[in-house]
Enzyme design. Sequence first.
Site, PDB file in Angstrom:
ATOM      1  N   GLU A 129      -7.585  50.833 -93.581  1.00  0.00           N
ATOM      2  CA  GLU A 129      -7.536  51.705 -92.411  1.00  0.00           C
ATOM      3  C   GLU A 129      -7.026  53.099 -92.787  1.00  0.00           C
ATOM      4  O   GLU A 129      -7.478  54.101 -92.220  1.00  0.00           O
ATOM      5  CB  GLU A 129      -6.670  51.081 -91.322  1.00  0.00           C
ATOM      6  N   TYR A 210     -19.950  47.068 -95.806  1.00  0.00           N
ATOM      7  CA  TYR A 210     -18.723  47.154 -96.583  1.00  0.00           C
ATOM      8  C   TYR A 210     -18.985  46.806 -98.054  1.00  0.00           C
ATOM      9  O   TYR A 210     -18.604  47.561 -98.956  1.00  0.00           O
ATOM     10  CB  TYR A 210     -17.681  46.173 -96.038  1.00  0.00           C
TER      11      TYR A 210
END
Length: 373
Positions: A129, A210
């Site tokens: 994050e 991803y």
Amino acid sequence: VMSGERLSGEKGRATANGNRVYEFRMNNPVPPYLIALAVGDLAFKATGKRSGVWSEPSMLDAAAYEVGDVEKMIDAAQALYGPYRWGRYDMLVLPPSFPFGGMENPTLTFLTPTIITGDRSNTDVVAHELAHSWSGNLVTNATWSDSWLNEGFTTYFENRIMEAVYGKERAALYADLDWDGLQKDLKEAANGPTTRLHGDPGATAGQLDYFKGSTMLRTIERTVGRKRFDAYMRSYFDRHAFQPQTSAGFLADIRKRLIRGDKALEARLQLDRWVYQPGLPSNAVHVTSATLAKVDAQLAAVKAGGPVSAVKTAGWSTQQWLRFLNGLPRQQMPERLKELDEGLGLSESTNAYVRSAWAELAIANRYEPALPS
């Protein structure tokens, strides 16, 4: 709390009628999906000069310990790809009733409470994050057909942060697990159209944005050399800061700034194959983990009928536990399940990921002794 600079302190500003007003400011341009607000019984604890964590008061000390390396991560990220442009980096640990992954809201990352395991083995979520503060929040995919520009870049960057803070082997562990996830997604989608990086919005197989995206960047790094690639990446974030980006735009940029007309390098990288074609190009780099190899050896022994008592789990991280538990055959006899539970303390584990993996195995075999836990 909100995804923006706090203007009224931790407790807000009192009004004449007894209410409280909370004011926030965001000077940087952000897309709407990055605007977030949370309301609840929250307490705050600083983790450094520019970072801290919010959570329910009962979880605060545990949460602050778990994310205690965040200042090191910020330093590592800045050393790699330039300044952190958002002021503070605070985190909100969500309540157990809302275990919703992680979300990279500027200045206020939301974190699932399941990462609080007491051993910091799930801090890759924090690194991920945080990395979005560059890839996603600073340079944002222009359309959801190019979401890999957010998630693939961030997964690669996350791994580099983990390597800088915890060392090469821990980073290799996460990269190896991502490779496994990539192979699973490719297999389930039969290497079809949903395995393209640039594809229909929301249609990409599994977590391929991803895994395939980060593998592409790792492959470029290995091909051109880390020093050269890092210089390009830092320049990329600087030149495109607070701007949207597309796959075509990125490919044009890397050809102009990194490849620079080198036809041999262009052929080796297979950029169009990576972005626009399904499946996995032949030059994909697979990083392997010695840590996981040791777990695999113990797993193989158990699968061959060896005793659970021989499994050495001291010091295992969440990822090692999951490698072992998820690798067990899905069909088990009650006696073997009892041996696993009692020998490894599965029903007593305080790790949410371990308990979940154990529950999946127990439920698949209707193993009722596991129900009370």
